[in-house]
Write an enzyme that holds these catalytic residues in place. Sequence first.
Site, PDB file in Angstrom:
ATOM      1  N   CYS A 174       0.872  -1.171   0.000  1.00  0.00           N
ATOM      2  CA  CYS A 174       0.000   0.000   0.000  1.00  0.00           C
ATOM      3  C   CYS A 174       0.908   1.220   0.000  1.00  0.00           C
ATOM      4  CB  CYS A 174      -0.915   0.010   1.229  1.00  0.00           C
ATOM      5  SG  CYS A 174      -1.986   1.478   1.304  1.00  0.00           S
ATOM      6  N   GLU A 218      -3.860   1.256  -6.073  1.00  0.00           N
ATOM      7  CA  GLU A 218      -2.907   0.233  -6.472  1.00  0.00           C
ATOM      8  C   GLU A 218      -2.824   0.279  -7.990  1.00  0.00           C
ATOM      9  OE1 GLU A 218      -0.049  -1.410  -6.202  1.00  0.00           O
ATOM     10  OE2 GLU A 218      -0.841  -1.923  -4.217  1.00  0.00           O
TER      11      GLU A 218
END
Length: 222
Positions: free
Chosen positions: A2, A104
């Site tokens: 992340c 992402e």
Amino acid sequence: MCGRFTLTVDPAELQELFGLSEPAPADLTPRYNIAPSQPVAIVPNREPRRLELFRWGLIPSWAKDPKIGNSLINARAETAAEKPAFRAAFRRRRCLIPADGFYEWKKTGKTKIPMYIQMKSGRPFAFAGLWDVWSAPDGSTVPTCTILTTTANALMQDIHDRMPVILPPEAFGIWLTPGELPAAEVQAWLRPFAAEAMTARAVSTRVNDPRNEGPELLMTDD
């Protein structure tokens, strides 16, 4: 992993969700492109329960060089309890990191498409995090944090093989227990979040540059 996320909700909503003992700071402005090394709002496991600003990228208290934090923005949930950089924090210094979405990048051929992942409800949620405080040679201190990651759920598998650990509200209390906890007491919560509660969509490539900010990052480039 992340490496970028958002927090855009009304601070009053965070106070309710996390049971804060005082209102979230009124100057907590909406952020659409939170990046490593920047200040992030966290709820550390200490009393009173409140939002505090820590730098993203954990610097262990024993570190000689603070640059180590640049490579410690994430910690694998499967091994954090044993890794020297994280094991003390895993036992004693846990935190919640509020967010309402994260990014992402999905590989398609030679192209990377930024995807925005959030709850279908649009509600804020919490990453499981760890924190530490590093003391500089000049006597100043730097509070820092990292986000735990786990294997991808069914939604994320098409985008990336890892995802941040998202804790359900019923886990907040134990995760924020002040002081030391055996790893076995919290490890069961460090699992992929339910894919059916989440959604993902492509967004603007402007998010690739951490200097860019604003709601237009959540739009497409068309």
